[in-house]
Design a protein around this motif. Structure first.
Motif, PDB file in Angstrom:
ATOM      1  N   ALA A 164       0.778  -1.217   0.019  1.00 48.98           N
ATOM      2  CA  ALA A 164       0.003  -0.036  -0.100  1.00 48.98           C
ATOM      3  C   ALA A 164       0.903   1.360  -0.093  1.00 48.98           C
ATOM      4  O   ALA A 164       0.480   2.271  -0.804  1.00 48.98           O
ATOM      5  N   PHE A 187       0.847   3.679  -3.626  1.00 49.88           N
ATOM      6  CA  PHE A 187       0.177   4.864  -3.479  1.00 49.88           C
ATOM      7  C   PHE A 187       0.690   6.131  -2.691  1.00 49.88           C
ATOM      8  O   PHE A 187       0.032   6.975  -2.722  1.00 49.88           O
ATOM      9  N   SER A 219      -4.239  -4.289  -0.287  1.00 51.37           N
ATOM     10  CA  SER A 219      -3.567  -3.030  -0.455  1.00 51.37           C
ATOM     11  C   SER A 219      -4.004  -2.255  -1.737  1.00 51.37           C
ATOM     12  O   SER A 219      -4.174  -0.918  -1.909  1.00 51.37           O
ATOM     13  N   SER A 220      -4.305  -2.968  -2.940  1.00 52.19           N
ATOM     14  CA  SER A 220      -4.353  -2.156  -4.050  1.00 52.19           C
ATOM     15  C   SER A 220      -5.811  -1.555  -4.542  1.00 52.19           C
ATOM     16  O   SER A 220      -6.223  -1.325  -5.389  1.00 52.19           O
ATOM     17  N   ASN A 221      -6.634  -1.988  -3.182  1.00 56.76           N
ATOM     18  CA  ASN A 221      -8.016  -1.662  -3.282  1.00 56.76           C
ATOM     19  C   ASN A 221      -8.519  -0.601  -2.276  1.00 56.76           C
ATOM     20  O   ASN A 221      -9.749  -0.421  -2.256  1.00 56.76           O
ATOM     21  N   VAL A 222      -7.689  -0.137  -1.490  1.00 56.80           N
ATOM     22  CA  VAL A 222      -8.340   0.458  -0.504  1.00 56.80           C
ATOM     23  C   VAL A 222      -7.606   1.977  -0.530  1.00 56.80           C
ATOM     24  O   VAL A 222      -8.347   2.867   0.219  1.00 56.80           O
ATOM     25  N   TYR A 223      -7.034   2.309  -1.668  1.00 55.52           N
ATOM     26  CA  TYR A 223      -6.792   4.116  -1.677  1.00 55.52           C
ATOM     27  C   TYR A 223      -7.601   4.222  -2.995  1.00 55.52           C
ATOM     28  O   TYR A 223      -7.087   4.378  -4.206  1.00 55.52           O
ATOM     29  N   ARG A 224      -9.009   4.556  -2.570  1.00 52.95           N
ATOM     30  CA  ARG A 224      -9.681   4.736  -3.657  1.00 52.95           C
ATOM     31  C   ARG A 224      -9.821   6.359  -4.232  1.00 52.95           C
ATOM     32  O   ARG A 224      -9.915   7.172  -3.096  1.00 52.95           O
ATOM     33  N   TYR A 265      -7.692   9.943   2.150  1.00 53.66           N
ATOM     34  CA  TYR A 265      -7.597   8.482   2.061  1.00 53.66           C
ATOM     35  C   TYR A 265      -7.772   7.903   3.439  1.00 53.66           C
ATOM     36  O   TYR A 265      -7.019   7.173   3.941  1.00 53.66           O
ATOM     37  N   GLY A 286      -8.045   3.899   3.327  1.00 58.55           N
ATOM     38  CA  GLY A 286      -6.759   3.267   3.098  1.00 58.55           C
ATOM     39  C   GLY A 286      -6.025   3.278   4.191  1.00 58.55           C
ATOM     40  O   GLY A 286      -5.243   2.360   4.740  1.00 58.55           O
ATOM     41  N   HIS A 287      -5.769   4.557   4.956  1.00 60.08           N
ATOM     42  CA  HIS A 287      -4.813   4.637   6.314  1.00 60.08           C
ATOM     43  C   HIS A 287      -5.366   3.962   7.237  1.00 60.08           C
ATOM     44  O   HIS A 287      -4.806   3.066   8.129  1.00 60.08           O
TER      45      HIS A 287
END
Length: 508
Positions: free
Chosen positions: A297, A301, A421-426, A433, A436-437
């Protein structure tokens, strides 16, 4: 009593001999001084270091650069040119981690069955080709297919950590693993600089800046892959740059460090199944899950996070450079301390706690400068912990196949959670974010709990062995098994039981 001497008391168990036998296994008495007494150990290890660590560092830098450069490419119009949505972009990130995880264990077994020089060269050349072809993608389907293939061929490269564990003592492994893993941090810094430089090629040959990022980095990986056939060293027992005397010395020093299988081990299903039956494997998976998701992540990001704090594409990439340089220094310092003092679990818990503080600040901050500083703090709980955890897991498994499979399972679980991790920072959560954090913070808490439990259970097991509760019966067949096994000699017990042998002590 030495295991080679005739037993003076047939009823003796390892309990009565335990400490003596354990000390014997790590003494220089195990080295055939008639053949290796003139070998300069420090000079030999220095030669091994130069043969292994720099090249592995370069390979790992290229691998992490290739898997995360899509984050840099995104800043130069990837989504607009391919006409893909933010969700489709996230899917293209996710498929990499799925294929990476699926092929991790098979790749690890192939490494031991094949020469590492051949296997690493093949993997690198093929994923370099997949990387380069991403620069020619025209739509979402093409990008997703190439990301899947990239993950499939990159699976197994982190076997470099396992490969190093076949060369070094347990107390020497941490700093070496950290040095080549620090390429992860340097790839973040180098990736930002490289992407900023390559962006000047926009329009050359009719290709956009993001296309050239993939093409040039892919070509560099292919070149390194071809060179690996000649540069990568195989296992100590057949290393061509060592003399026969030096190979014997390397094997014996590893066996003196409770790595009884250093001279070689047959591929048997029981050795593989032993990994699945060992509770330490499952804790290793939980630990790597907890630190790998934050790692990916962070790497995927961070440029976007900085970009959304008010910096344009090139400054955002350049502002990642000092963050990664700082993380590399911290990583090596933690590894050095862990090697010297044998306190890997304690270091992990402390660093993860610092990282948690960083992500708490990121989750609540609404100030760009404060958030940028918090990224430095957060990096302390991510980059030093990954190599330290891999080393800790490797330190506590004996048997080349068991160690290899356990590491592969842990790394597979870690990389599978990279898909999270590739889907949580939208895009809809920018610029702060919070989702994500918050999820990264949750994973760090999982890692703290897993590390604390692993440390506690290892200490408990070492204490049982100190009390003699795991001692085997050593002697002729007529002796009664006490429940821990009966073996003709201590060497037989070591060979059969590996890290379950009563004289084996776990690294904390």
């Amino acid at each position: 009593m030495d295991s080679k001497d005739p037993p003076t008391d047939p009823e003796k168990t390892v309990e009565e001999k335990g400490a003596t036998e354990h000390e014997h296994t790590v003494s220089t008495a195990d080295i055939d001084t008639s053949n290796t007494s003139d070998v300069d150990e420090r000079q030999l290890i220095r030669r091994v270091d130069w043969r292994l660590v720099p090249w592995f560092s370069l390979l790992y830098l290229l691998s992490f650069l290739d898997r995360t450069s899509i984050g840099n490419a995104k800043l130069y119009g990837l989504e607009a040119d391919l006409r893909i949505s933010d969700n489709q972009y996230l899917v293209s990130l996710t498929v990499f981690f799925i294929s990476y995880s699926i092929f991790e264990v098979p790749s690890n077994i192939f490494l031991k069955r094949m020469r590492p020089s051949v296997w690493f060269a093949f993997l690198m050349t093929m994923w370099g080709l997949m990387m380069m072809l991403q620069g020619f993608a025209h739509n979402f389907g093409g990008l997703v297919g190439l990301r899947w293939m990239l993950g499939m061929f990159e699976a197994g490269l982190y076997r470099m950590a396992y490969h190093l564990s076949c060369w070094y003592k347990r107390s020497e492994l941490g700093i070496r693993t950290a040095l080549f893993t620090s390429a992860t941090t340097l790839s973040g810094a180098f990736g930002g600089l490289l992407a900023a430089a390559i962006s000047n090629m926009h329009g050359v040959g009719g290709k956009t800046a993001w296309s050239w990022i993939f093409i040039l980095e892919g070509l560099a990986t292919i070149a390194a892959g071809v060179a690996s056939y000649w540069v990568v060293q195989d296992f100590p027992e057949d290393a061509k740059f060592l003399t026969e005397k030096e190979r014997a010395f390397m094997i014996r020093r590893l066996q003196g460090d409770d790595q009884f299988s250093a001279a070689g081990e047959k591929l048997e299903m029981r050795n593989i199944l032993a990994s699945f039956r060992d509770w330490k494997t499952w804790f290793g998976m939980a630990q790597l899950m907890g630190c790998d998701m934050p790692l990916y992540a962070f790497s995927l990001f961070t440029p976007s996070v900085i970009n959304q704090l008010g910096f344009s594409a090139t400054p955002a990439n350049l502002l990642t450079v000092p963050i990664y340089a700082f993380a590399a220094i911290v990583t090596c310092c933690v590894a050095y301390y862990s090697d010297k003092h044998g306190r890997r679990g304690y270091c992990n818990i402390v660093m993860l706690s610092i990282g948690a503080i960083g992500y708490i600040i990121l989750a609540v901050s609404r100030n760009a400068k404060l958030s940028y500083i918090a990224i430095y703090i957060a990096s302390c709980g991510i980059f030093p912990v990954v190599p330290n955890t891999v080393t800790w897991v490797a330190n506590n498994f004996e048997g080349t196949y068991k160690r290899g499979v356990s590491l592969a399972l842990g790394i597979s679980m870690g990389n599978l959670n990279g898909a999270v991790s590739s889907n949580v920072y939208r895009a809809k959560d920018r610029p702060w974010y919070p989702l994500g954090h918050g999820l990264v913070l949750m994973y760090i808490c999982i890692a703290i709990i897993a590390n604390a439990l692993f440390l506690y259970l290892l200490k408990q097991e070492n204490a049982r062995r100190d009390r003699g509760e795991r001692d085997e019966v050593i002697g002729p067949e007529g002796l009664v098994d006490n429940g821990n096994g009966r073996y003709a000699t201590v060497e037989d017990a070591k060979r059969e039981k590996g890290d379950n042998w009563s004289g084996y002590r776990y690294i904390l």
